[in-house]
Design an enzyme around this catalytic site. Structure first.
Site, PDB file in Angstrom:
ATOM      1  N   PHE A  21     115.833  66.124  42.480  1.00 41.72           N
ATOM      2  CA  PHE A  21     114.489  67.208  42.612  1.00 41.72           C
ATOM      3  C   PHE A  21     113.512  67.132  41.313  1.00 41.72           C
ATOM      4  O   PHE A  21     112.817  68.226  41.254  1.00 41.72           O
ATOM      5  CB  PHE A  21     114.700  68.481  43.138  1.00 41.72           C
ATOM      6  CG  PHE A  21     115.610  68.668  44.502  1.00 41.72           C
ATOM      7  CD1 PHE A  21     115.057  68.366  45.762  1.00 41.72           C
ATOM      8  CD2 PHE A  21     116.734  69.127  44.343  1.00 41.72           C
ATOM      9  CE1 PHE A  21     115.954  68.373  46.738  1.00 41.72           C
ATOM     10  CE2 PHE A  21     117.663  69.252  45.373  1.00 41.72           C
ATOM     11  CZ  PHE A  21     117.315  68.362  46.698  1.00 41.72           C
ATOM     12  N   ALA A  22     113.978  66.340  40.297  1.00 43.91           N
ATOM     13  CA  ALA A  22     113.246  66.325  39.073  1.00 43.91           C
ATOM     14  C   ALA A  22     111.995  65.538  39.400  1.00 43.91           C
ATOM     15  O   ALA A  22     111.127  65.495  38.246  1.00 43.91           O
ATOM     16  CB  ALA A  22     113.941  65.772  38.124  1.00 43.91           C
ATOM     17  N   GLY A  23     111.874  64.769  40.459  1.00 42.39           N
ATOM     18  CA  GLY A  23     110.635  63.892  40.407  1.00 42.39           C
ATOM     19  C   GLY A  23     110.776  62.408  39.856  1.00 42.39           C
ATOM     20  O   GLY A  23     109.907  61.913  39.668  1.00 42.39           O
ATOM     21  N   LYS A  24     111.965  61.975  39.943  1.00 40.18           N
ATOM     22  CA  LYS A  24     112.503  60.550  39.554  1.00 40.18           C
ATOM     23  C   LYS A  24     111.616  59.530  40.565  1.00 40.18           C
ATOM     24  O   LYS A  24     111.105  58.602  40.002  1.00 40.18           O
ATOM     25  CB  LYS A  24     114.041  60.321  39.718  1.00 40.18           C
ATOM     26  CG  LYS A  24     114.572  61.318  38.863  1.00 40.18           C
ATOM     27  CD  LYS A  24     116.044  61.032  38.716  1.00 40.18           C
ATOM     28  CE  LYS A  24     116.799  61.093  40.169  1.00 40.18           C
ATOM     29  NZ  LYS A  24     116.709  62.467  40.663  1.00 40.18           N
TER      30      LYS A  24
ATOM     31  N   GLU B   5     117.707  55.093  43.382  1.00 38.57           N
ATOM     32  CA  GLU B   5     119.004  55.545  43.905  1.00 38.57           C
ATOM     33  C   GLU B   5     119.995  54.545  43.108  1.00 38.57           C
ATOM     34  O   GLU B   5     120.843  54.129  43.539  1.00 38.57           O
ATOM     35  CB  GLU B   5     119.418  55.617  45.335  1.00 38.57           C
ATOM     36  CG  GLU B   5     118.559  56.411  46.051  1.00 38.57           C
ATOM     37  CD  GLU B   5     118.665  57.982  45.638  1.00 38.57           C
ATOM     38  OE1 GLU B   5     119.674  58.423  44.936  1.00 38.57           O
ATOM     39  OE2 GLU B   5     117.681  58.706  46.417  1.00 38.57           O
ATOM     40  N   ALA B   6     119.522  54.480  41.724  1.00 40.41           N
ATOM     41  CA  ALA B   6     120.455  53.232  40.960  1.00 40.41           C
ATOM     42  C   ALA B   6     121.639  53.730  40.750  1.00 40.41           C
ATOM     43  O   ALA B   6     122.571  52.706  40.521  1.00 40.41           O
ATOM     44  CB  ALA B   6     119.621  53.076  39.574  1.00 40.41           C
TER      45      ALA B   6
ATOM     46  N   TYR C 118     127.159  66.046  40.373  1.00 38.37           N
ATOM     47  CA  TYR C 118     127.519  67.367  40.549  1.00 38.37           C
ATOM     48  C   TYR C 118     128.317  67.791  39.537  1.00 38.37           C
ATOM     49  O   TYR C 118     128.469  69.132  39.211  1.00 38.37           O
ATOM     50  CB  TYR C 118     127.798  67.725  41.921  1.00 38.37           C
ATOM     51  CG  TYR C 118     129.194  67.599  42.201  1.00 38.37           C
ATOM     52  CD1 TYR C 118     129.798  66.335  42.656  1.00 38.37           C
ATOM     53  CD2 TYR C 118     130.118  68.536  42.466  1.00 38.37           C
ATOM     54  CE1 TYR C 118     131.018  66.194  42.848  1.00 38.37           C
ATOM     55  CE2 TYR C 118     131.595  68.429  42.722  1.00 38.37           C
ATOM     56  CZ  TYR C 118     132.048  67.354  42.836  1.00 38.37           C
ATOM     57  OH  TYR C 118     133.282  66.918  43.102  1.00 38.37           O
TER      58      TYR C 118
ATOM     59  N   CYS D 139     115.011  75.392  37.916  1.00 32.79           N
ATOM     60  CA  CYS D 139     116.190  75.820  38.489  1.00 32.79           C
ATOM     61  C   CYS D 139     115.940  76.744  39.795  1.00 32.79           C
ATOM     62  O   CYS D 139     114.834  77.465  39.835  1.00 32.79           O
ATOM     63  CB  CYS D 139     116.671  76.762  37.433  1.00 32.79           C
ATOM     64  SG  CYS D 139     118.169  77.724  37.983  1.00 32.79           S
TER      65      CYS D 139
ATOM     66  N   TYR E 290     122.546  70.374  47.825  1.00 31.59           N
ATOM     67  CA  TYR E 290     122.298  70.433  46.325  1.00 31.59           C
ATOM     68  C   TYR E 290     121.266  71.425  46.040  1.00 31.59           C
ATOM     69  O   TYR E 290     120.206  71.428  46.683  1.00 31.59           O
ATOM     70  CB  TYR E 290     122.102  68.865  45.858  1.00 31.59           C
ATOM     71  CG  TYR E 290     123.303  67.840  46.059  1.00 31.59           C
ATOM     72  CD1 TYR E 290     124.421  67.841  45.228  1.00 31.59           C
ATOM     73  CD2 TYR E 290     123.089  67.044  47.364  1.00 31.59           C
ATOM     74  CE1 TYR E 290     125.394  66.849  45.590  1.00 31.59           C
ATOM     75  CE2 TYR E 290     124.271  66.211  47.303  1.00 31.59           C
ATOM     76  CZ  TYR E 290     125.175  66.009  46.524  1.00 31.59           C
ATOM     77  OH  TYR E 290     126.155  65.157  46.733  1.00 31.59           O
TER      78      TYR E 290
HETATM   79  N1  LIG Z   1     114.599  72.724  45.172  1.00 27.00           N
HETATM   80  C1  LIG Z   1     114.112  71.792  45.700  1.00 27.00           C
HETATM   81  N2  LIG Z   1     114.095  71.761  47.208  1.00 27.00           N
HETATM   82  C2  LIG Z   1     113.593  70.584  47.744  1.00 27.00           C
HETATM   83  N3  LIG Z   1     112.354  69.920  47.177  1.00 27.00           N
HETATM   84  C3  LIG Z   1     112.108  70.174  45.873  1.00 27.00           C
HETATM   85  C4  LIG Z   1     112.838  71.125  45.192  1.00 27.00           C
HETATM   86  N4  LIG Z   1     112.386  71.008  43.897  1.00 27.00           N
HETATM   87  C5  LIG Z   1     111.369  70.140  43.964  1.00 27.00           C
HETATM   88  N5  LIG Z   1     111.169  69.805  45.231  1.00 27.00           N
HETATM   89  C6  LIG Z   1     110.217  68.690  45.595  1.00 27.00           C
HETATM   90  O1  LIG Z   1     110.522  67.419  45.464  1.00 27.00           O
HETATM   91  C7  LIG Z   1     109.585  66.656  44.595  1.00 27.00           C
HETATM   92  C8  LIG Z   1     110.299  65.603  43.880  1.00 27.00           C
HETATM   93  O2  LIG Z   1     110.692  64.623  44.578  1.00 27.00           O
HETATM   94  P1  LIG Z   1     111.635  63.315  44.147  1.00 27.00           P
HETATM   95  O3  LIG Z   1     110.508  62.486  43.504  1.00 27.00           O
HETATM   96  O4  LIG Z   1     112.007  62.513  45.414  1.00 27.00           O
HETATM   97  O5  LIG Z   1     112.743  63.725  43.171  1.00 27.00           O
HETATM   98  P2  LIG Z   1     113.946  63.063  42.942  1.00 27.00           P
HETATM   99  O6  LIG Z   1     113.786  61.681  42.936  1.00 27.00           O
HETATM  100  O7  LIG Z   1     114.085  63.335  41.348  1.00 27.00           O
HETATM  101  O8  LIG Z   1     115.228  63.813  43.546  1.00 27.00           O
HETATM  102  C9  LIG Z   1     108.812  67.746  43.939  1.00 27.00           C
HETATM  103  O9  LIG Z   1     107.669  67.139  43.536  1.00 27.00           O
HETATM  104  C10 LIG Z   1     108.822  68.792  44.959  1.00 27.00           C
HETATM  105  O10 LIG Z   1     107.651  68.962  45.888  1.00 27.00           O
HETATM  106  C1  LIG Z   2     124.547  64.958  42.336  1.00 30.99           C
HETATM  107  C2  LIG Z   2     124.878  64.010  43.258  1.00 30.99           C
HETATM  108  C3  LIG Z   2     124.239  63.502  44.459  1.00 30.99           C
HETATM  109  N1  LIG Z   2     124.566  62.357  45.208  1.00 30.99           N
HETATM  110  C4  LIG Z   2     123.710  61.936  45.986  1.00 30.99           C
HETATM  111  C5  LIG Z   2     122.750  62.964  46.935  1.00 30.99           C
HETATM  112  C6  LIG Z   2     121.711  62.173  47.298  1.00 30.99           C
HETATM  113  O1  LIG Z   2     121.890  61.330  48.333  1.00 30.99           O
HETATM  114  C7  LIG Z   2     121.396  61.263  46.094  1.00 30.99           C
HETATM  115  C8  LIG Z   2     120.550  61.781  45.054  1.00 30.99           C
HETATM  116  O2  LIG Z   2     119.171  61.574  45.403  1.00 30.99           O
HETATM  117  P1  LIG Z   2     117.834  62.027  44.605  1.00 30.99           P
HETATM  118  O3  LIG Z   2     116.960  61.117  45.026  1.00 30.99           O
HETATM  119  O4  LIG Z   2     118.314  61.934  43.194  1.00 30.99           O
HETATM  120  O5  LIG Z   2     117.532  63.391  45.016  1.00 30.99           O
HETATM  121  O6  LIG Z   2     122.734  61.246  45.446  1.00 30.99           O
HETATM  122  C9  LIG Z   2     125.758  62.084  45.170  1.00 30.99           C
HETATM  123  O7  LIG Z   2     126.126  61.337  45.788  1.00 30.99           O
HETATM  124  N2  LIG Z   2     126.915  62.987  44.131  1.00 30.99           N
HETATM  125  C10 LIG Z   2     126.368  63.613  43.708  1.00 30.99           C
HETATM  126  O8  LIG Z   2     127.297  64.130  42.612  1.00 30.99           O
END
Ligand SMILES: Nc1ncnc2c1ncn2[C@@H]1O[C@H](COP(=O)(O)OP(=O)(O)O)[C@@H](O)[C@H]1O
Ligand SMILES: Cc1cn([C@H]2C[C@H](O)[C@@H](COP(=O)(O)O)O2)c(=O)[nH]c1=O
Length: 236
Positions: free
Chosen positions: A39-42, A114-115, A145, A170, A198
């Protein structure tokens, strides 16, 4: 031992047999890595980068792991719904063959989401950037995690031009979140899921949350043990 400084000033001449054009081509690739918790915006940052490269007329292609098809099979999708068409693959080594050699040669930019799920990430990035001259933009979790390294994402840091570590918010206190807390009891490293499984947390709430999860687990386990012990009869 003493060195003559003048020898370092001379430009290094290429050994005979190395073509100057090849030398230039070798230097034209790039690797950019985007890491951080869930959820960091990657994915958002990856799509922004790839879209802006496409707007500049560069030929782009996106790849994601076929392990994570939560939102779509043939698209990279952010948590807030932005999409980009992609190839969902079991590994990166199969990409060239599936995409086709001619099409591959025309590609300038390769995005990888999802590298953490690609075991052959290092070799793929190395070949794509160093040999094939591609710009590779990689997004993935640096840690799982348990905050242990995830897949080969950290291994490509020494190969990369830039590294961007993003943070989330957070879910408990709203401060910057660096880690991902798993809310369920499953212990395997790879467990596909989103917000139901998560949450992003700061350091304090990672530590607290982990200890709460561990205490809860112990209580559940002790209940399960007690259920196995037959109750004492009230009368002998
Ligand atoms: N705790 C959360 N639960 C669900 N969505 C979230 C949460 N925190 C942020 N988001 C949303 O997720 C977006 C980021 O999504 P994404 O780019 O797919 O992140 P990542 O790839 O790092 O998991 C944020 O701009 C926000 O809209
Ligand atoms: C922390 C953690 C995550 N995963 C999985 C869960 C999601 O399917 C992806 C991460 O997706 P995002 O685009 O970064 O939100 O990874 C996992 O398998 N194991 C872990 O410990």
């Amino acid at each position: 031992m003493s060195y003559s400084t003048s020898s370092f000033k001379n430009p290094v001449s290429l050994p005979t047999g190395i073509d100057q054009r090849d030398h230039n081509h070798v230097n034209s690739g790039e690797i950019h890595v985007i890491i951080g918790p869930m959820f960091a915006g990657k994915t958002t940052a990856l799509l922004r980068r790839v879209n802006s490269e496409a707007k500049m007329g560069r030929n782009v292609v996106m790849i994601k792991s076929n392990k994570d098809t939560r939102y779509a099979v043939d698209a990279v999708v952010t948590h807030d719904g932005t999409k980009f068409p992609c190839w969902s693959l079991p590994d990166l080594s199969s990409f060239k063959q599936r995409f086709g050699q001619v099409a591959y040669e025309k590609v300038d930019v390769i995005g990888i989401d999802e590298a953490q799920f690609f075991d052959d990430l290092y070799d793929f990035c190395c070949n794509a950037a160093d040999i094939d001259g591609k710009t590779v933009v990689v997004a993935g979790l640096d840690g799982d995690y348990l905050r242990r390294k995830f897949g080969s994402v950290l291994d490509i840091i020494p190969l990369s031009d830039t590294v961007t570590k993003l943070t989330a918010r957070c879910e408990i206190c709203g401060k910057r979140a660096f880690f991902t807390l798993r809310k369920t009891e499953e212990m395997q490293k790879e467990l596909i899921g989103g917000a139901a499984m998560y949450m992003p947390v700061c350091r304090q709430h990672y530590v607290n949350g982990k200890s709460i999860m561990e205490s809860a687990k112990k209580v559940i386990e002790s209940h399960q043990v007690q259920e196995l012990i037959p109750e004492k009869p009230l009368v002998a």
